[in-house]
Design a protein around this motif. Sequence first.
Motif, PDB file in Angstrom:
ATOM      1  N   GLU A 303       0.825  -1.223   0.000  1.00  0.00           N
ATOM      2  CA  GLU A 303       0.000   0.000   0.000  1.00  0.00           C
ATOM      3  C   GLU A 303       0.854   1.265   0.000  1.00  0.00           C
ATOM      4  O   GLU A 303       0.480   2.283  -0.599  1.00  0.00           O
ATOM      5  CB  GLU A 303      -1.009  -0.009   1.174  1.00  0.00           C
ATOM      6  N   LEU A 304       2.032   1.200   0.651  1.00  0.00           N
ATOM      7  CA  LEU A 304       2.928   2.371   0.629  1.00  0.00           C
ATOM      8  C   LEU A 304       3.388   2.661  -0.802  1.00  0.00           C
ATOM      9  O   LEU A 304       3.456   3.816  -1.235  1.00  0.00           O
ATOM     10  CB  LEU A 304       4.162   2.142   1.526  1.00  0.00           C
ATOM     11  N   ASN A 307       0.482   4.137  -2.997  1.00  0.00           N
ATOM     12  CA  ASN A 307       0.286   5.567  -2.736  1.00  0.00           C
ATOM     13  C   ASN A 307       1.412   6.395  -3.343  1.00  0.00           C
ATOM     14  O   ASN A 307       1.171   7.445  -3.960  1.00  0.00           O
ATOM     15  CB  ASN A 307       0.240   5.838  -1.226  1.00  0.00           C
ATOM     16  N   ALA A 308       2.650   5.917  -3.148  1.00  0.00           N
ATOM     17  CA  ALA A 308       3.816   6.661  -3.647  1.00  0.00           C
ATOM     18  C   ALA A 308       3.790   6.741  -5.174  1.00  0.00           C
ATOM     19  O   ALA A 308       3.953   7.820  -5.751  1.00  0.00           O
ATOM     20  CB  ALA A 308       5.103   5.984  -3.175  1.00  0.00           C
ATOM     21  N   ALA A 310       1.299   6.352  -7.195  1.00  0.00           N
ATOM     22  CA  ALA A 310       0.134   7.104  -7.697  1.00  0.00           C
ATOM     23  C   ALA A 310       0.450   8.592  -7.789  1.00  0.00           C
ATOM     24  O   ALA A 310      -0.027   9.281  -8.693  1.00  0.00           O
ATOM     25  CB  ALA A 310      -1.072   6.856  -6.795  1.00  0.00           C
ATOM     26  N   ARG A 311       1.250   9.090  -6.856  1.00  0.00           N
ATOM     27  CA  ARG A 311       1.586  10.517  -6.896  1.00  0.00           C
ATOM     28  C   ARG A 311       2.553  10.858  -8.036  1.00  0.00           C
ATOM     29  O   ARG A 311       2.699  12.000  -8.402  1.00  0.00           O
ATOM     30  CB  ARG A 311       2.178  10.955  -5.548  1.00  0.00           C
ATOM     31  N   LYS A 315      -2.964   7.395 -10.328  1.00  0.00           N
ATOM     32  CA  LYS A 315      -3.532   6.163  -9.765  1.00  0.00           C
ATOM     33  C   LYS A 315      -3.865   5.121 -10.837  1.00  0.00           C
ATOM     34  O   LYS A 315      -3.660   3.920 -10.648  1.00  0.00           O
ATOM     35  CB  LYS A 315      -4.811   6.550  -9.003  1.00  0.00           C
ATOM     36  N   GLU A 375       8.838   9.558  -3.107  1.00  0.00           N
ATOM     37  CA  GLU A 375       7.490   9.470  -2.542  1.00  0.00           C
ATOM     38  C   GLU A 375       7.357   8.320  -1.544  1.00  0.00           C
ATOM     39  O   GLU A 375       6.573   8.410  -0.594  1.00  0.00           O
ATOM     40  CB  GLU A 375       6.445   9.347  -3.661  1.00  0.00           C
ATOM     41  N   GLU A 379       6.007   8.633   2.161  1.00  0.00           N
ATOM     42  CA  GLU A 379       4.990   7.745   2.738  1.00  0.00           C
ATOM     43  C   GLU A 379       5.399   7.255   4.131  1.00  0.00           C
ATOM     44  O   GLU A 379       4.615   7.287   5.066  1.00  0.00           O
ATOM     45  CB  GLU A 379       4.802   6.509   1.837  1.00  0.00           C
TER      46      GLU A 379
END
Length: 384
Positions: A303-304, A307-308, A310-311, A315, A375, A379
Amino acid sequence: MILKPEIEVYFEELKSIRQHLHSCPEVGLETSETVAFIKGKLDEFGVGYEDIGVNSLLAKIEGRGAGKTVAFRSDMDALETVEETGLPYQSTVKGRMHACGHDGHTTTMLAFARYLAEHGEFEGTVLLLFQSGEEGYGGALKVIEDNLFEKYSIDYMFGLHNWPGYAEDQVVVHFGACMASEDRFDLVIRGKSGHASVPHLCVEPFAAVADFVKGAQTIIPRRISAHDKAVISITQVHGGSAYNVIPDEVIIRGNVRTTDDDVQDLIEESLGKLADGIAEMYQVETLFTYNRKHPVLMNSTPELAVNAAARVVGKENVLTQELPAMGSEDYAFYMQKTKGCFVWVGNGVDSPVIHNSKYDFNDTAILVGSSVFVELLNEVMQLP
Ligand SMILES: [Zn+2]
Ligand SMILES: [Zn+2]
Protein backbone atom coordinates in the motif's frame (compact mmCIF):
# COMPACT_ATOMS: atom_id res chain seq x y z
CA MET A 1 3.40 12.02 -14.88
CA ILE A 2 4.51 14.24 -12.03
CA LEU A 3 8.26 13.70 -11.88
CA LYS A 4 10.47 15.49 -9.38
CA PRO A 5 11.60 18.69 -11.17
CA GLU A 6 14.73 18.74 -8.96
CA ILE A 7 15.72 15.41 -10.58
CA GLU A 8 14.45 16.17 -14.09
CA VAL A 9 16.76 19.15 -14.27
CA TYR A 10 19.72 16.74 -14.27
CA PHE A 11 18.23 14.36 -16.85
CA GLU A 12 20.94 14.88 -19.50
CA GLU A 13 23.66 14.29 -16.90
CA LEU A 14 21.83 11.21 -15.59
CA LYS A 15 21.59 9.81 -19.10
CA SER A 16 25.32 10.20 -19.59
CA ILE A 17 25.99 8.49 -16.23
CA ARG A 18 23.77 5.61 -17.28
CA GLN A 19 25.40 5.34 -20.68
CA HIS A 20 28.86 5.35 -19.10
CA LEU A 21 27.84 2.51 -16.77
CA HIS A 22 26.30 0.67 -19.71
CA SER A 23 29.54 0.86 -21.69
CA CYS A 24 31.69 -0.78 -18.97
CA PRO A 25 29.69 -3.64 -17.48
CA GLU A 26 31.02 -5.72 -14.59
CA VAL A 27 29.73 -9.17 -13.71
CA GLY A 28 28.84 -10.92 -10.46
CA LEU A 29 30.64 -9.83 -7.31
CA GLU A 30 33.42 -8.14 -9.31
CA THR A 31 31.92 -4.66 -9.43
CA SER A 32 34.91 -2.71 -8.07
CA GLU A 33 35.15 -0.21 -10.95
CA THR A 34 31.41 0.50 -10.77
CA VAL A 35 31.74 1.04 -7.02
CA ALA A 36 34.69 3.41 -7.56
CA PHE A 37 32.59 5.40 -10.05
CA ILE A 38 29.66 5.58 -7.61
CA LYS A 39 31.97 6.71 -4.79
CA GLY A 40 33.17 9.55 -7.03
CA LYS A 41 29.58 10.67 -7.62
CA LEU A 42 28.64 10.39 -3.93
CA ASP A 43 31.72 12.47 -3.07
CA GLU A 44 30.45 15.14 -5.50
CA PHE A 45 27.05 15.08 -3.80
CA GLY A 46 28.60 15.15 -0.31
CA VAL A 47 27.08 11.79 0.63
CA GLY A 48 29.02 9.45 2.97
CA TYR A 49 29.33 5.71 2.42
CA GLU A 50 30.90 2.49 3.61
CA ASP A 51 31.89 -0.73 1.87
CA ILE A 52 29.68 -3.72 2.63
CA GLY A 53 29.39 -7.32 1.43
CA VAL A 54 31.64 -8.04 -1.53
CA ASN A 55 32.04 -4.97 -3.72
CA SER A 56 28.72 -3.54 -2.56
CA LEU A 57 28.38 -0.04 -1.18
CA LEU A 58 26.15 1.48 1.48
CA ALA A 59 25.55 5.24 1.34
CA LYS A 60 24.06 6.95 4.37
CA ILE A 61 22.16 10.22 4.60
CA GLU A 62 21.04 11.56 7.96
CA GLY A 63 17.80 13.50 8.25
CA ARG A 64 17.00 16.47 10.47
CA GLY A 65 16.38 14.51 13.63
CA ALA A 66 15.69 11.10 15.10
CA GLY A 67 13.35 8.86 13.17
CA LYS A 68 13.01 5.68 11.19
CA THR A 69 15.76 4.02 9.19
CA VAL A 70 14.67 3.46 5.60
CA ALA A 71 16.83 1.56 3.12
CA PHE A 72 16.67 1.51 -0.67
CA ARG A 73 18.50 -0.98 -2.86
CA SER A 74 19.72 -1.02 -6.43
CA ASP A 75 21.72 -3.76 -8.10
CA MET A 76 24.83 -3.03 -10.20
CA ASP A 77 25.94 -6.19 -11.99
CA ALA A 78 25.75 -7.05 -15.67
CA LEU A 79 25.48 -10.39 -17.51
CA GLU A 80 27.84 -12.62 -19.44
CA THR A 81 26.26 -12.17 -22.85
CA VAL A 82 27.20 -10.49 -26.10
CA GLU A 83 25.49 -7.15 -26.71
CA GLU A 84 23.83 -6.67 -30.10
CA THR A 85 22.18 -3.28 -29.67
CA GLY A 86 24.62 -1.37 -31.87
CA LEU A 87 24.13 1.64 -29.59
CA PRO A 88 26.83 4.32 -29.51
CA TYR A 89 27.35 3.52 -25.83
CA GLN A 90 27.21 -0.27 -26.17
CA SER A 91 29.43 -2.51 -24.06
CA THR A 92 33.15 -2.11 -24.60
CA VAL A 93 33.78 -5.48 -22.93
CA LYS A 94 33.23 -8.42 -25.28
CA GLY A 95 30.86 -11.00 -23.82
CA ARG A 96 29.51 -8.73 -21.09
CA MET A 97 26.40 -6.62 -21.23
CA HIS A 98 24.05 -4.65 -19.02
CA ALA A 99 21.14 -6.74 -20.32
CA CYS A 100 19.02 -6.50 -17.16
CA GLY A 101 19.11 -2.72 -16.74
CA HIS A 102 21.13 -2.65 -13.53
CA ASP A 103 23.04 0.28 -15.09
CA GLY A 104 19.71 2.12 -14.99
CA HIS A 105 18.93 1.00 -11.43
CA THR A 106 22.32 2.30 -10.26
CA THR A 107 21.71 5.63 -11.98
CA THR A 108 18.23 5.83 -10.45
CA MET A 109 19.78 5.45 -7.01
CA LEU A 110 22.40 8.11 -7.76
CA ALA A 111 19.62 10.48 -8.85
CA PHE A 112 17.83 9.75 -5.57
CA ALA A 113 21.06 10.26 -3.57
CA ARG A 114 21.62 13.66 -5.14
CA TYR A 115 17.99 14.66 -4.54
CA LEU A 116 18.24 13.72 -0.85
CA ALA A 117 21.59 15.50 -0.44
CA GLU A 118 20.25 18.70 -2.01
CA HIS A 119 16.56 18.73 -1.10
CA GLY A 120 15.89 15.94 1.37
CA GLU A 121 13.58 16.86 4.21
CA PHE A 122 13.06 13.87 6.44
CA GLU A 123 13.67 12.59 9.92
CA GLY A 124 15.74 9.51 10.59
CA THR A 125 18.30 7.84 8.35
CA VAL A 126 18.21 6.85 4.72
CA LEU A 127 20.51 4.05 3.55
CA LEU A 128 21.19 3.53 -0.14
CA LEU A 129 22.51 0.06 -0.92
CA PHE A 130 24.32 -0.42 -4.23
CA GLN A 131 24.50 -4.22 -4.46
CA SER A 132 26.78 -6.50 -6.46
CA GLY A 133 26.07 -10.03 -7.65
CA GLU A 134 22.29 -10.04 -8.04
CA GLU A 135 22.38 -12.31 -11.10
CA GLY A 136 22.81 -15.55 -9.16
CA TYR A 137 26.05 -14.66 -7.34
CA GLY A 138 24.65 -14.30 -3.83
CA GLY A 139 25.30 -10.56 -3.59
CA ALA A 140 22.40 -9.92 -1.20
CA LEU A 141 23.50 -12.76 1.11
CA LYS A 142 27.02 -11.29 1.24
CA VAL A 143 25.53 -7.98 2.39
CA ILE A 144 23.38 -9.73 5.01
CA GLU A 145 26.35 -11.82 6.19
CA ASP A 146 28.26 -8.55 6.58
CA ASN A 147 25.66 -7.65 9.23
CA LEU A 148 23.64 -4.97 7.45
CA PHE A 149 20.67 -5.72 9.70
CA GLU A 150 22.81 -5.87 12.85
CA LYS A 151 24.59 -2.59 12.09
CA TYR A 152 21.34 -0.80 11.28
CA SER A 153 17.87 -1.28 12.63
CA ILE A 154 16.13 -0.99 9.26
CA ASP A 155 12.41 -0.27 9.55
CA TYR A 156 11.61 -0.42 5.84
CA MET A 157 13.43 -1.38 2.68
CA PHE A 158 12.43 -0.71 -0.92
CA GLY A 159 13.72 -1.73 -4.32
CA LEU A 160 12.71 -1.66 -7.95
CA HIS A 161 13.27 -3.34 -11.29
CA ASN A 162 12.58 -1.99 -14.75
CA TRP A 163 10.04 -4.14 -16.58
CA PRO A 164 9.73 -4.44 -20.36
CA GLY A 165 6.17 -4.77 -21.65
CA TYR A 166 4.81 -1.97 -19.47
CA ALA A 167 4.67 1.66 -20.60
CA GLU A 168 7.15 4.07 -19.07
CA ASP A 169 4.35 5.75 -17.12
CA GLN A 170 3.20 2.47 -15.55
CA VAL A 171 4.28 1.06 -12.19
CA VAL A 172 3.39 -2.45 -11.02
CA VAL A 173 2.89 -3.24 -7.34
CA HIS A 174 2.09 -6.77 -6.20
CA PHE A 175 0.09 -7.51 -3.07
CA GLY A 176 1.94 -10.57 -1.73
CA ALA A 177 4.28 -12.47 -4.02
CA CYS A 178 6.11 -10.33 -6.57
CA MET A 179 8.68 -12.82 -7.85
CA ALA A 180 9.11 -16.56 -7.51
CA SER A 181 11.54 -18.63 -5.50
CA GLU A 182 14.28 -20.41 -7.39
CA ASP A 183 15.61 -23.81 -6.32
CA ARG A 184 18.10 -26.07 -8.07
CA PHE A 185 18.37 -29.83 -7.71
CA ASP A 186 20.86 -32.54 -8.67
CA LEU A 187 20.15 -36.24 -8.81
CA VAL A 188 23.02 -38.67 -9.28
CA ILE A 189 21.80 -42.12 -10.33
CA ARG A 190 24.45 -44.79 -9.90
CA GLY A 191 24.14 -48.26 -11.41
CA LYS A 192 26.78 -50.74 -12.58
CA SER A 193 28.40 -50.46 -15.97
CA GLY A 194 28.88 -53.20 -18.52
CA HIS A 195 28.36 -54.43 -22.09
CA ALA A 196 25.20 -53.18 -23.78
CA SER A 197 24.33 -56.73 -24.79
CA VAL A 198 23.93 -57.93 -21.19
CA PRO A 199 21.89 -55.36 -19.23
CA HIS A 200 20.75 -58.14 -16.86
CA LEU A 201 24.37 -58.41 -15.64
CA CYS A 202 24.61 -54.62 -15.12
CA VAL A 203 22.53 -52.15 -13.15
CA GLU A 204 21.19 -50.08 -16.03
CA PRO A 205 20.51 -46.43 -14.93
CA PHE A 206 18.45 -45.07 -17.84
CA ALA A 207 15.11 -46.67 -16.99
CA ALA A 208 15.42 -44.95 -13.60
CA VAL A 209 16.26 -41.67 -15.36
CA ALA A 210 13.18 -41.97 -17.55
CA ASP A 211 10.90 -42.65 -14.58
CA PHE A 212 12.34 -39.75 -12.59
CA VAL A 213 11.91 -37.30 -15.49
CA LYS A 214 8.35 -38.51 -16.14
CA GLY A 215 7.48 -38.60 -12.45
CA ALA A 216 8.74 -35.06 -11.93
CA GLN A 217 6.25 -33.86 -14.56
CA THR A 218 3.35 -35.27 -12.57
CA ILE A 219 4.14 -33.45 -9.30
CA ILE A 220 2.61 -30.13 -10.34
CA PRO A 221 -0.65 -31.43 -11.88
CA ARG A 222 -1.17 -34.16 -9.25
CA ARG A 223 0.31 -32.89 -5.97
CA ILE A 224 -0.05 -29.09 -6.25
CA SER A 225 -3.38 -27.28 -6.17
CA ALA A 226 -4.52 -25.87 -9.51
CA HIS A 227 -4.75 -22.48 -7.75
CA ASP A 228 -1.03 -22.41 -6.93
CA LYS A 229 1.78 -21.43 -9.27
CA ALA A 230 4.87 -23.57 -9.76
CA VAL A 231 7.24 -24.75 -12.47
CA ILE A 232 9.54 -27.79 -12.43
CA SER A 233 11.97 -28.00 -15.35
CA ILE A 234 14.50 -30.73 -16.02
CA THR A 235 17.38 -28.81 -17.56
CA GLN A 236 20.26 -31.30 -17.83
CA VAL A 237 20.76 -35.05 -18.25
CA HIS A 238 24.35 -36.27 -18.52
CA GLY A 239 25.44 -39.86 -18.91
CA GLY A 240 27.02 -42.38 -21.21
CA SER A 241 29.78 -42.11 -23.78
CA ALA A 242 29.52 -45.06 -26.15
CA TYR A 243 26.92 -46.97 -28.21
CA ASN A 244 27.76 -50.29 -26.64
CA VAL A 245 28.45 -49.44 -23.00
CA ILE A 246 25.90 -49.17 -20.20
CA PRO A 247 27.36 -46.40 -18.01
CA ASP A 248 27.80 -46.39 -14.26
CA GLU A 249 26.24 -43.04 -13.62
CA VAL A 250 23.78 -40.49 -14.95
CA ILE A 251 23.26 -37.00 -13.54
CA ILE A 252 19.98 -35.13 -13.80
CA ARG A 253 19.67 -31.44 -12.93
CA GLY A 254 16.66 -29.19 -12.75
CA ASN A 255 15.08 -25.97 -11.66
CA VAL A 256 12.01 -25.25 -9.52
CA ARG A 257 10.02 -22.01 -9.23
CA THR A 258 7.02 -21.19 -7.10
CA THR A 259 5.38 -18.25 -5.38
CA ASP A 260 4.36 -20.12 -2.24
CA ASP A 261 6.57 -21.40 0.59
CA ASP A 262 4.35 -24.42 1.30
CA VAL A 263 4.39 -25.44 -2.36
CA GLN A 264 8.18 -25.12 -2.31
CA ASP A 265 8.32 -27.55 0.66
CA LEU A 266 5.95 -29.98 -1.06
CA ILE A 267 7.96 -30.00 -4.30
CA GLU A 268 11.26 -30.61 -2.49
CA GLU A 269 9.71 -33.46 -0.53
CA SER A 270 8.04 -34.98 -3.62
CA LEU A 271 11.21 -34.93 -5.74
CA GLY A 272 13.10 -36.56 -2.86
CA LYS A 273 10.49 -39.32 -2.53
CA LEU A 274 10.56 -39.86 -6.27
CA ALA A 275 14.34 -40.34 -6.13
CA ASP A 276 13.92 -42.84 -3.26
CA GLY A 277 11.21 -44.65 -5.24
CA ILE A 278 13.29 -45.18 -8.37
CA ALA A 279 16.23 -46.33 -6.24
CA GLU A 280 14.05 -49.06 -4.77
CA MET A 281 12.44 -49.99 -8.06
CA TYR A 282 15.59 -50.21 -10.20
CA GLN A 283 18.16 -51.11 -7.52
CA VAL A 284 20.24 -48.05 -8.37
CA GLU A 285 21.88 -45.75 -5.83
CA THR A 286 20.54 -42.24 -5.81
CA LEU A 287 22.02 -39.08 -4.36
CA PHE A 288 19.49 -36.24 -4.37
CA THR A 289 20.45 -32.68 -3.38
CA TYR A 290 18.07 -29.75 -3.34
CA ASN A 291 19.48 -26.22 -3.08
CA ARG A 292 17.15 -23.33 -2.22
CA LYS A 293 18.76 -20.47 -4.12
CA HIS A 294 16.29 -17.61 -3.75
CA PRO A 295 13.17 -17.40 -1.60
CA VAL A 296 9.81 -16.06 -2.81
CA LEU A 297 9.91 -12.25 -2.94
CA MET A 298 6.96 -11.23 -0.75
CA ASN A 299 5.86 -7.61 -0.54
CA SER A 300 4.68 -6.73 2.96
CA THR A 301 3.84 -3.03 2.49
CA PRO A 302 2.42 -2.74 -1.04
CA GLU A 303 0.00 0.00 0.00
CA LEU A 304 2.93 2.37 0.63
CA ALA A 305 4.18 1.76 -2.91
CA VAL A 306 0.71 2.16 -4.41
CA ASN A 307 0.29 5.57 -2.74
CA ALA A 308 3.82 6.66 -3.65
CA ALA A 309 3.60 5.56 -7.28
CA ALA A 310 0.13 7.10 -7.70
CA ARG A 311 1.59 10.52 -6.90
CA VAL A 312 4.14 10.05 -9.70
CA VAL A 313 2.32 8.24 -12.52
CA GLY A 314 -1.32 8.69 -11.50
CA LYS A 315 -3.53 6.16 -9.76
CA GLU A 316 -4.80 4.69 -13.05
CA ASN A 317 -1.24 3.77 -14.03
CA VAL A 318 -0.44 1.85 -10.87
CA LEU A 319 -1.22 -1.78 -11.72
CA THR A 320 -1.94 -4.03 -8.74
CA GLN A 321 -3.52 -7.09 -10.39
CA GLU A 322 -0.53 -8.32 -12.41
CA LEU A 323 0.70 -11.88 -11.98
CA PRO A 324 4.03 -12.34 -10.18
CA ALA A 325 7.03 -13.18 -12.35
CA MET A 326 8.34 -16.75 -12.19
CA GLY A 327 11.87 -15.34 -12.35
CA SER A 328 13.64 -14.78 -9.02
CA GLU A 329 15.36 -11.82 -7.37
CA ASP A 330 17.79 -11.87 -4.46
CA TYR A 331 16.08 -8.81 -2.99
CA ALA A 332 13.77 -11.51 -1.57
CA PHE A 333 16.34 -12.16 1.19
CA TYR A 334 15.94 -8.60 2.51
CA MET A 335 12.18 -9.07 2.72
CA GLN A 336 12.83 -11.92 5.17
CA LYS A 337 14.61 -9.40 7.41
CA THR A 338 12.41 -6.31 7.35
CA LYS A 339 9.20 -4.80 5.97
CA GLY A 340 8.97 -3.26 2.53
CA CYS A 341 8.33 -3.99 -1.09
CA PHE A 342 9.73 -4.22 -4.59
CA VAL A 343 8.10 -2.44 -7.52
CA TRP A 344 8.35 -2.76 -11.28
CA VAL A 345 8.77 0.39 -13.35
CA GLY A 346 7.72 0.18 -17.02
CA ASN A 347 10.61 -0.01 -19.50
CA GLY A 348 8.37 0.55 -22.54
CA VAL A 349 5.74 -1.59 -24.24
CA ASP A 350 8.04 -2.44 -27.17
CA SER A 351 11.22 -2.96 -25.13
CA PRO A 352 13.01 -6.27 -25.76
CA VAL A 353 12.79 -8.51 -22.71
CA ILE A 354 15.50 -8.38 -20.04
CA HIS A 355 18.53 -10.60 -20.70
CA ASN A 356 17.97 -10.20 -24.46
CA SER A 357 21.03 -9.15 -26.48
CA LYS A 358 19.09 -6.17 -27.94
CA TYR A 359 17.66 -4.95 -24.61
CA ASP A 360 18.40 -1.43 -23.34
CA PHE A 361 17.28 0.41 -20.22
CA ASN A 362 14.72 3.18 -20.85
CA ASP A 363 16.24 6.34 -19.34
CA THR A 364 12.82 7.77 -18.45
CA ALA A 365 12.62 5.02 -15.84
CA ILE A 366 15.46 6.80 -13.98
CA LEU A 367 13.12 9.75 -13.43
CA VAL A 368 10.09 7.61 -12.62
CA GLY A 369 12.01 5.28 -10.30
CA SER A 370 13.79 8.00 -8.35
CA SER A 371 10.57 10.02 -8.05
CA VAL A 372 8.80 6.92 -6.69
CA PHE A 373 11.65 6.46 -4.18
CA VAL A 374 11.21 10.08 -3.03
CA GLU A 375 7.49 9.47 -2.54
CA LEU A 376 8.09 6.16 -0.76
CA LEU A 377 10.24 7.99 1.75
CA ASN A 378 7.46 10.58 2.14
CA GLU A 379 4.99 7.75 2.74
CA VAL A 380 7.14 6.29 5.51
CA MET A 381 7.58 9.76 7.07
CA GLN A 382 3.79 10.03 7.40
CA LEU A 383 3.53 6.76 9.32
CA PRO A 384 3.14 6.98 13.10
ZN1 LIG B 1 18.57 -10.17 -14.62
ZN1 LIG C 1 17.78 -7.62 -12.94
